[in-house]
Design a protein around this motif. Structure first.
Motif, PDB file in Angstrom:
ATOM      1  N   ALA A 263       0.823  -1.212   0.000  1.00 31.40           N
ATOM      2  CA  ALA A 263       0.000   0.000   0.000  1.00 31.40           C
ATOM      3  C   ALA A 263       0.859   1.265   0.000  1.00 31.40           C
ATOM      4  N   LEU A 264       2.141   1.142   0.339  1.00 32.05           N
ATOM      5  CA  LEU A 264       3.046   2.291   0.337  1.00 32.05           C
ATOM      6  C   LEU A 264       3.555   2.647  -1.060  1.00 32.05           C
ATOM      7  N   GLY A 265       3.127   1.913  -2.073  1.00 36.43           N
ATOM      8  CA  GLY A 265       3.598   2.167  -3.434  1.00 36.43           C
ATOM      9  C   GLY A 265       3.548   3.633  -3.838  1.00 36.43           C
ATOM     10  N   PRO A 266       2.401   4.315  -3.696  1.00 38.56           N
ATOM     11  CA  PRO A 266       2.344   5.731  -4.074  1.00 38.56           C
ATOM     12  C   PRO A 266       3.263   6.618  -3.224  1.00 38.56           C
ATOM     13  N   VAL A 267       3.429   6.293  -1.954  1.00 41.90           N
ATOM     14  CA  VAL A 267       4.325   7.049  -1.073  1.00 41.90           C
ATOM     15  C   VAL A 267       5.766   6.897  -1.558  1.00 41.90           C
ATOM     16  N   VAL A 268       6.157   5.651  -1.842  1.00 41.94           N
ATOM     17  CA  VAL A 268       7.527   5.405  -2.305  1.00 41.94           C
ATOM     18  C   VAL A 268       7.745   6.060  -3.662  1.00 41.94           C
ATOM     19  N   ASP A 269       6.721   6.012  -4.531  1.00 42.30           N
ATOM     20  CA  ASP A 269       6.841   6.704  -5.823  1.00 42.30           C
ATOM     21  C   ASP A 269       7.127   8.192  -5.617  1.00 42.30           C
ATOM     22  N   LYS A 270       6.410   8.821  -4.683  1.00 45.38           N
ATOM     23  CA  LYS A 270       6.637  10.242  -4.401  1.00 45.38           C
ATOM     24  C   LYS A 270       8.033  10.459  -3.829  1.00 45.38           C
ATOM     25  N   LEU A 271       8.465   9.591  -2.914  1.00 40.60           N
ATOM     26  CA  LEU A 271       9.798   9.725  -2.329  1.00 40.60           C
ATOM     27  C   LEU A 271      10.880   9.597  -3.392  1.00 40.60           C
ATOM     28  N   GLU A 272      10.695   8.663  -4.330  1.00 43.42           N
ATOM     29  CA  GLU A 272      11.670   8.512  -5.413  1.00 43.42           C
ATOM     30  C   GLU A 272      11.688   9.757  -6.302  1.00 43.42           C
ATOM     31  N   ALA A 273      10.510  10.319  -6.589  1.00 46.28           N
ATOM     32  CA  ALA A 273      10.451  11.557  -7.377  1.00 46.28           C
ATOM     33  C   ALA A 273      11.117  12.706  -6.610  1.00 46.28           C
ATOM     34  N   ASP A 274      10.880  12.742  -5.293  1.00 50.21           N
ATOM     35  CA  ASP A 274      11.547  13.749  -4.453  1.00 50.21           C
ATOM     36  C   ASP A 274      13.063  13.615  -4.564  1.00 50.21           C
ATOM     37  N   HIS A 275      13.564  12.377  -4.512  1.00 49.12           N
ATOM     38  CA  HIS A 275      15.010  12.156  -4.594  1.00 49.12           C
ATOM     39  C   HIS A 275      15.563  12.712  -5.899  1.00 49.12           C
ATOM     40  N   GLN A 276      14.846  12.518  -6.984  1.00 45.63           N
ATOM     41  CA  GLN A 276      15.314  13.041  -8.269  1.00 45.63           C
ATOM     42  C   GLN A 276      15.352  14.571  -8.255  1.00 45.63           C
ATOM     43  N   ARG A 277      14.289  15.179  -7.709  1.00 42.79           N
ATOM     44  CA  ARG A 277      14.235  16.640  -7.650  1.00 42.79           C
ATOM     45  C   ARG A 277      15.326  17.190  -6.724  1.00 42.79           C
ATOM     46  N   VAL A 278      15.497  16.558  -5.553  1.00 44.72           N
ATOM     47  CA  VAL A 278      16.526  17.004  -4.610  1.00 44.72           C
ATOM     48  C   VAL A 278      17.912  16.826  -5.224  1.00 44.72           C
ATOM     49  N   SER A 279      18.104  15.776  -5.996  1.00 42.74           N
ATOM     50  CA  SER A 279      19.392  15.547  -6.647  1.00 42.74           C
ATOM     51  C   SER A 279      19.741  16.713  -7.572  1.00 42.74           C
ATOM     52  N   VAL A 280      18.771  17.172  -8.333  1.00 47.80           N
ATOM     53  CA  VAL A 280      18.989  18.320  -9.223  1.00 47.80           C
ATOM     54  C   VAL A 280      19.336  19.554  -8.394  1.00 47.80           C
ATOM     55  N   LEU A 281      18.613  19.757  -7.293  1.00 48.25           N
ATOM     56  CA  LEU A 281      18.875  20.918  -6.438  1.00 48.25           C
ATOM     57  C   LEU A 281      20.254  20.838  -5.789  1.00 48.25           C
ATOM     58  N   LEU A 282      20.657  19.637  -5.375  1.00 45.10           N
ATOM     59  CA  LEU A 282      22.006  19.464  -4.820  1.00 45.10           C
ATOM     60  C   LEU A 282      23.064  19.802  -5.865  1.00 45.10           C
ATOM     61  N   ASP A 283      22.834  19.361  -7.100  1.00 43.12           N
ATOM     62  CA  ASP A 283      23.766  19.690  -8.180  1.00 43.12           C
ATOM     63  C   ASP A 283      23.853  21.203  -8.385  1.00 43.12           C
ATOM     64  N   GLU A 284      22.720  21.887  -8.244  1.00 39.06           N
ATOM     65  CA  GLU A 284      22.719  23.350  -8.383  1.00 39.06           C
ATOM     66  C   GLU A 284      23.512  24.006  -7.252  1.00 39.06           C
ATOM     67  N   VAL A 285      23.386  23.474  -6.027  1.00 39.81           N
ATOM     68  CA  VAL A 285      24.165  24.004  -4.900  1.00 39.81           C
ATOM     69  C   VAL A 285      25.648  23.784  -5.161  1.00 39.81           C
ATOM     70  N   GLU A 286      26.001  22.574  -5.611  1.00 40.40           N
ATOM     71  CA  GLU A 286      27.407  22.285  -5.903  1.00 40.40           C
ATOM     72  C   GLU A 286      27.952  23.233  -6.967  1.00 40.40           C
ATOM     73  N   ALA A 287      27.175  23.458  -8.008  1.00 37.27           N
ATOM     74  CA  ALA A 287      27.625  24.359  -9.076  1.00 37.27           C
ATOM     75  C   ALA A 287      27.781  25.788  -8.558  1.00 37.27           C
ATOM     76  N   ALA A 288      26.829  26.225  -7.759  1.00 36.91           N
ATOM     77  CA  ALA A 288      26.909  27.588  -7.215  1.00 36.91           C
ATOM     78  C   ALA A 288      28.091  27.722  -6.262  1.00 36.91           C
ATOM     79  N   ALA A 289      28.338  26.703  -5.450  1.00 40.10           N
ATOM     80  CA  ALA A 289      29.493  26.747  -4.542  1.00 40.10           C
ATOM     81  C   ALA A 289      30.785  26.755  -5.343  1.00 40.10           C
ATOM     82  N   GLY A 290      30.827  25.979  -6.421  1.00 40.00           N
ATOM     83  CA  GLY A 290      32.007  25.973  -7.282  1.00 40.00           C
ATOM     84  C   GLY A 290      32.228  27.322  -7.942  1.00 40.00           C
ATOM     85  N   SER A 291      31.148  27.966  -8.359  1.00 46.97           N
ATOM     86  CA  SER A 291      31.268  29.304  -8.971  1.00 46.97           C
ATOM     87  C   SER A 291      31.786  30.317  -7.972  1.00 46.97           C
TER      88      SER A 291
END
Length: 175
Positions: free
Chosen positions: A99-127
């Motif tokens: 029954a947690l399938g939709p919750v895990v789907d959202k968490l996985e989507a969150d991980h993808q979005r957070v990954s992009v945001l982390l990459d943006e932080v890394e790029a900004a820190a590098g700049s």
């Protein structure tokens, strides 16, 4: 066949898993607050020597958080934490409680979005490291604010929605 998670009783190992997950999440929250304050300090023009000293203090606050000297290590840690959840925890949650399938789907989507945001932080820190300007300071501040908003919401959602199932597990999957 395993009984659905809601039909099983909490186990001591499951309770320990939830406590560990919350401990890691609280460490992420604590250090994210520190990094956000540092970004605000950078934005306000605080001297680099003071900011560097605060970054170094992150490395001495706990065994898990040997962040050394900059937010790049923080980003790496969050990437690693999410990778382990995606590879080990989420499949086990799906198996323990379908029954947690939709919750895990959202968490996985969150991980993808957070990954992009982390990459943006890394790029900004590098700049910022390559050239200190008002624009690079603003980019780092904006990237950290965006990361904060999404990451804090993700951590709260995860804790709220998976803790009951985790409490019924008998240890970390694959360990």
């Amino acid at each position: 066949m395993t009984a659905p998670a809601e039909a099983r009783s909490p186990s001591p190992r499951g309770e320990a898993m939830v406590a560990e997950l919350k401990w890691v999440h609280n460490a992420i929250r604590r250090d994210l607050a520190t990094v956000r304050q540092l970004a605000a300090d950078v934005q306000d023009g605080r001297p680099a020597v003071e900011v560097t000293g605060r970054l170094r203090s992150l490395a001495t606050r706990g065994p898990l958080w040997q962040l050394r000297i900059n937010c790049l290590h923080y980003c790496h840690f969050v990437h690693s934490h999410h990778h382990l959840e995606s590879v080990l925890l989420f499949p086990a949650l799906r198996q323990a409680n379908p029954a947690l399938g939709p919750v895990v789907d959202k968490l996985e989507a969150d991980h993808q979005r957070v990954s992009v945001l982390l990459d943006e932080v890394e790029a900004a820190a590098g700049s910022l490291a390559q050239g200190d300007s008002a624009q690079t300071r603003q980019e780092l501040t904006a990237a950290l604010e965006a990361l904060s908003t999404d990451l804090l919401a993700h951590l709260a959602y995860e804790e709220e929605n998976v803790a009951d199932t985790m409490r019924t597990m008998n240890g970390w999957p694959g360990w």
